[in-house]
Design an enzyme around this catalytic site. Sequence first.
Site, PDB file in Angstrom:
ATOM      1  N   LYS A  89       0.835  -1.215   0.000  1.00  0.00           N
ATOM      2  CA  LYS A  89       0.000   0.000   0.000  1.00  0.00           C
ATOM      3  C   LYS A  89       0.864   1.257   0.000  1.00  0.00           C
ATOM      4  CE  LYS A  89      -1.963   1.639   3.973  1.00  0.00           C
ATOM      5  NZ  LYS A  89      -1.610   3.056   4.150  1.00  0.00           N
ATOM      6  N   ASN A  90       1.842   1.282   0.908  1.00  0.00           N
ATOM      7  CA  ASN A  90       2.609   2.523   1.077  1.00  0.00           C
ATOM      8  C   ASN A  90       3.621   2.764  -0.039  1.00  0.00           C
ATOM      9  OD1 ASN A  90       1.122   2.943   3.317  1.00  0.00           O
ATOM     10  ND2 ASN A  90       2.771   2.676   4.800  1.00  0.00           N
ATOM     11  N   ARG A 137      -5.337  10.765   3.803  1.00  0.00           N
ATOM     12  CA  ARG A 137      -4.242  11.705   4.035  1.00  0.00           C
ATOM     13  C   ARG A 137      -3.145  11.616   2.959  1.00  0.00           C
ATOM     14  NH1 ARG A 137      -1.135  14.427   7.921  1.00  0.00           N
ATOM     15  NH2 ARG A 137       1.063  14.034   7.573  1.00  0.00           N
ATOM     16  N   CYS A 184      -6.734   8.065   8.664  1.00  0.00           N
ATOM     17  CA  CYS A 184      -6.982   7.360   9.922  1.00  0.00           C
ATOM     18  C   CYS A 184      -6.769   8.309  11.101  1.00  0.00           C
ATOM     19  CB  CYS A 184      -6.020   6.185  10.077  1.00  0.00           C
ATOM     20  SG  CYS A 184      -6.511   4.687   9.225  1.00  0.00           S
ATOM     21  N   ARG A 238      -1.134  14.302  13.024  1.00  0.00           N
ATOM     22  CA  ARG A 238      -0.626  14.210  11.664  1.00  0.00           C
ATOM     23  C   ARG A 238      -0.562  15.564  10.947  1.00  0.00           C
ATOM     24  NH1 ARG A 238      -2.599   8.486   9.256  1.00  0.00           N
ATOM     25  NH2 ARG A 238      -0.418   8.252   8.854  1.00  0.00           N
ATOM     26  N   PRO A 239       0.253  16.487  11.441  1.00  0.00           N
ATOM     27  CA  PRO A 239       0.373  17.781  10.764  1.00  0.00           C
ATOM     28  C   PRO A 239       1.144  17.689   9.445  1.00  0.00           C
ATOM     29  CG  PRO A 239       1.868  17.670  12.649  1.00  0.00           C
ATOM     30  CD  PRO A 239       1.119  16.379  12.619  1.00  0.00           C
ATOM     31  N   ILE A 240       1.218  18.802   8.706  1.00  0.00           N
ATOM     32  CA  ILE A 240       1.885  18.790   7.395  1.00  0.00           C
ATOM     33  C   ILE A 240       2.942  19.888   7.308  1.00  0.00           C
ATOM     34  CG2 ILE A 240       0.105  17.681   6.000  1.00  0.00           C
ATOM     35  CD1 ILE A 240      -1.005  20.474   5.417  1.00  0.00           C
ATOM     36  N   ASP A 241       3.360  20.394   8.476  1.00  0.00           N
ATOM     37  CA  ASP A 241       4.307  21.521   8.489  1.00  0.00           C
ATOM     38  C   ASP A 241       5.630  21.187   7.783  1.00  0.00           C
ATOM     39  OD1 ASP A 241       4.403  19.719  10.722  1.00  0.00           O
ATOM     40  OD2 ASP A 241       5.961  20.963  11.608  1.00  0.00           O
ATOM     41  N   ASP A 285       3.322   0.861  12.223  1.00  0.00           N
ATOM     42  CA  ASP A 285       2.209   0.158  11.561  1.00  0.00           C
ATOM     43  C   ASP A 285       2.102  -1.309  11.979  1.00  0.00           C
ATOM     44  OD1 ASP A 285       1.504   2.462  10.301  1.00  0.00           O
ATOM     45  OD2 ASP A 285       2.234   1.896   8.317  1.00  0.00           O
ATOM     46  N   ILE A 302       5.679   7.316  17.384  1.00  0.00           N
ATOM     47  CA  ILE A 302       5.410   8.014  16.112  1.00  0.00           C
ATOM     48  C   ILE A 302       4.044   8.719  16.132  1.00  0.00           C
ATOM     49  CG2 ILE A 302       5.295   7.787  13.595  1.00  0.00           C
ATOM     50  CD1 ILE A 302       8.037   6.997  14.682  1.00  0.00           C
ATOM     51  N   ARG A 335      -8.934  -0.630   3.784  1.00  0.00           N
ATOM     52  CA  ARG A 335      -8.041   0.418   3.276  1.00  0.00           C
ATOM     53  C   ARG A 335      -6.672  -0.159   2.920  1.00  0.00           C
ATOM     54  NH1 ARG A 335      -8.425   6.103   6.231  1.00  0.00           N
ATOM     55  NH2 ARG A 335      -6.974   6.431   4.539  1.00  0.00           N
TER      56      ARG A 335
HETATM   57  C1  UD1 Z   1       3.471   7.066   6.479  1.00  0.00           C
HETATM   58  C2  UD1 Z   1       2.719   5.791   6.194  1.00  0.00           C
HETATM   59  C3  UD1 Z   1       2.030   5.290   7.454  1.00  0.00           C
HETATM   60  C4  UD1 Z   1       3.063   5.127   8.576  1.00  0.00           C
HETATM   61  C5  UD1 Z   1       3.870   6.403   8.755  1.00  0.00           C
HETATM   62  C6  UD1 Z   1       5.008   6.246   9.752  1.00  0.00           C
HETATM   63  C7  UD1 Z   1       2.051   5.989   3.882  1.00  0.00           C
HETATM   64  C8  UD1 Z   1       0.951   6.175   2.897  1.00  0.00           C
HETATM   65  N1  UD1 Z   1       1.707   6.061   5.169  1.00  0.00           N
HETATM   66  O1  UD1 Z   1       2.522   8.025   6.915  1.00  0.00           O
HETATM   67  O2  UD1 Z   1       1.436   4.030   7.164  1.00  0.00           O
HETATM   68  O3  UD1 Z   1       2.400   4.842   9.785  1.00  0.00           O
HETATM   69  O4  UD1 Z   1       4.451   6.806   7.494  1.00  0.00           O
HETATM   70  O5  UD1 Z   1       5.849   5.217   9.375  1.00  0.00           O
HETATM   71  O6  UD1 Z   1       3.187   5.741   3.501  1.00  0.00           O
HETATM   72  N2  UD1 Z   1       4.769  14.824  11.067  1.00  0.00           N
HETATM   73  C9  UD1 Z   1       4.828  16.145  11.405  1.00  0.00           C
HETATM   74  N3  UD1 Z   1       4.784  17.076  10.412  1.00  0.00           N
HETATM   75  C10 UD1 Z   1       4.697  16.726   9.092  1.00  0.00           C
HETATM   76  C11 UD1 Z   1       4.662  15.364   8.749  1.00  0.00           C
HETATM   77  C12 UD1 Z   1       4.683  14.426   9.774  1.00  0.00           C
HETATM   78  O7  UD1 Z   1       4.907  16.507  12.584  1.00  0.00           O
HETATM   79  O8  UD1 Z   1       4.675  17.621   8.224  1.00  0.00           O
HETATM   80  C13 UD1 Z   1       4.784  13.803  12.147  1.00  0.00           C
HETATM   81  C14 UD1 Z   1       3.452  13.044  12.212  1.00  0.00           C
HETATM   82  O9  UD1 Z   1       2.514  13.739  12.960  1.00  0.00           O
HETATM   83  C15 UD1 Z   1       3.881  11.749  12.857  1.00  0.00           C
HETATM   84  C16 UD1 Z   1       5.291  11.522  12.310  1.00  0.00           C
HETATM   85  O10 UD1 Z   1       5.720  12.800  11.827  1.00  0.00           O
HETATM   86  O11 UD1 Z   1       3.953  11.912  14.243  1.00  0.00           O
HETATM   87  C17 UD1 Z   1       5.372  10.498  11.204  1.00  0.00           C
HETATM   88  O12 UD1 Z   1       4.630  10.935  10.119  1.00  0.00           O
HETATM   89  P1  UD1 Z   1       5.008  10.564   8.617  1.00  0.00           P
HETATM   90  O13 UD1 Z   1       6.296   9.818   8.572  1.00  0.00           O
HETATM   91  O14 UD1 Z   1       4.880  11.805   7.805  1.00  0.00           O
HETATM   92  O15 UD1 Z   1       3.847   9.576   8.265  1.00  0.00           O
HETATM   93  P2  UD1 Z   1       2.915   9.563   6.981  1.00  0.00           P
HETATM   94  O16 UD1 Z   1       3.724   9.899   5.777  1.00  0.00           O
HETATM   95  O17 UD1 Z   1       1.671  10.300   7.252  1.00  0.00           O
END
Ligand code: UD1
Length: 417
Positions: free
Chosen positions: A22-23, A92, A116, A121-124, A305, A327, A397
């Site tokens: 999936k990922n 997301r 989920c 899960r911010p995007i900063d 995961d 995480i 999913r």
């Molecule tokens: C991806 C995986 C998900 C997995 C996760 C961690 C996919 C589609 N999903 O999710 O299955 O659980 O990696 O291995 O590949 N964070 C921030 N700011 C940001 C981005 C992330 O603070 O801009 C934080 C998140 O809140 C979280 C951590 O970083 O605490 C990990 O997030 P991230 O590695 O970005 O996970 P995803 O890409 O969402």
Amino acid sequence: MQKYVINGGRKLEGIIDVQGSKNASLPILAASILNGGINIIHDIPSIADVAIMLDILKGLGCNVVTEGKTVSIDSSTINNTHVSDELVSLMRSSFILLGALLSKNEEVIFSYPGGCTIGRRPIDIHLKALREMGAEISELCGYIICKASKLKGADISLDFPSVGATENIILAAVKAQGQTVIRNAAKEPEIVDLQGYLNSIGAVVSGAGTDTIYIEGVSALHDTQYHIMKDRIVAGTYIAACNMTGGDVLLKGINKEMLGAIYPVMASAGAILKSDDSGVRVKSNAKVLPIGRITTMPYPGFPTDMQPQITTMLSIADGVSVVKETIFENRFRYIAQLQKMGTDIITEGNSVLIKGVKRLHGAKVYAEDLRAGAALIMAALKANERSEVYGINFVKRGYDNIEGVLAQVGADITLSD
Ligand code: UD1
């Protein structure tokens, strides 16, 4: 409401052909808009998140044809830059399209992503990096407005090795002007697969799998055919299920290296594992061993995961284990459901103390996210009586036909209305 009905207590025996990842599928499908051409992608899993991504691509104007596990995407027909708000709210990972869309268009408007509910899960980190590449980004009423006449390569250091941010930056950088370097990048195998796909369309990406990734911007890309890697989390889930129930299962298409930290952890929990050209074989006498302490970490650490599945497996271990989640902050909600099945687990902050119990009983349980759903199914496979697992939309999913796969290796599981 649909549910899985499971009569537990059966051993798992047979062969499982592990589904495509999936990922890896999601960022590669998102990346298929970059070449403005034909992408034939094999081994795509039939899961709800992939269906959402394909709907998004269709909405952008791509011509998408699915035949079994092969998807053909013609991105030469793209005629739209806006991703449907509804589809973004459902998943997301749709946000990884931002970098790719911005590399093709001067302005992209994106609504805040959903997914989920396992944490904030911010995007900063994504937005900071795109700004460093020259994008002007503003936020208004739940929308992110990004403008860039031409993205420029940059030397970007991530505060945290976010998987999604690493992918977003790579996609933005493929056609940017000059070189982009990503430091403290995520090292997950799925990023290596994304690099493999991108290089197959003529991109110049190197270093994936290490903490520094280099992308040389190119002006033209071409058609491709690509095979998606196997899903290491799905494989890990089936190994954990087999270790709980006892049995003998061959997981085709994966190996010890692909499983990373999952492999030694399962071995120390009593699974007898063998990895060779045919795949990974797991044998178990259903006696799970406690493993002391385990902490989820970015790759190559133990994956978040697999946290619900490992916790569930350890709930019947002969002793005490501790699992710490670092995480996502909201990933223990399934524990309350497991308690209904007789587990003895205490949650304290971001850790759980698991005292193994001798048996689990059947119950009606409700999943609130994807991996929690898989974990509850595992517990139900072990329980002696009948269980009903609700929240199957979460499971769908990420797991391709989980009931069919498990039934084929001897589980008594059916999907019921
Ligand atoms: C991806 C995986 C998900 C997995 C996760 C961690 C996919 C589609 N999903 O999710 O299955 O659980 O990696 O291995 O590949 N964070 C921030 N700011 C940001 C981005 C992330 O603070 O801009 C934080 C998140 O809140 C979280 C951590 O970083 O605490 C990990 O997030 P991230 O590695 O970005 O996970 P995803 O890409 O969402």
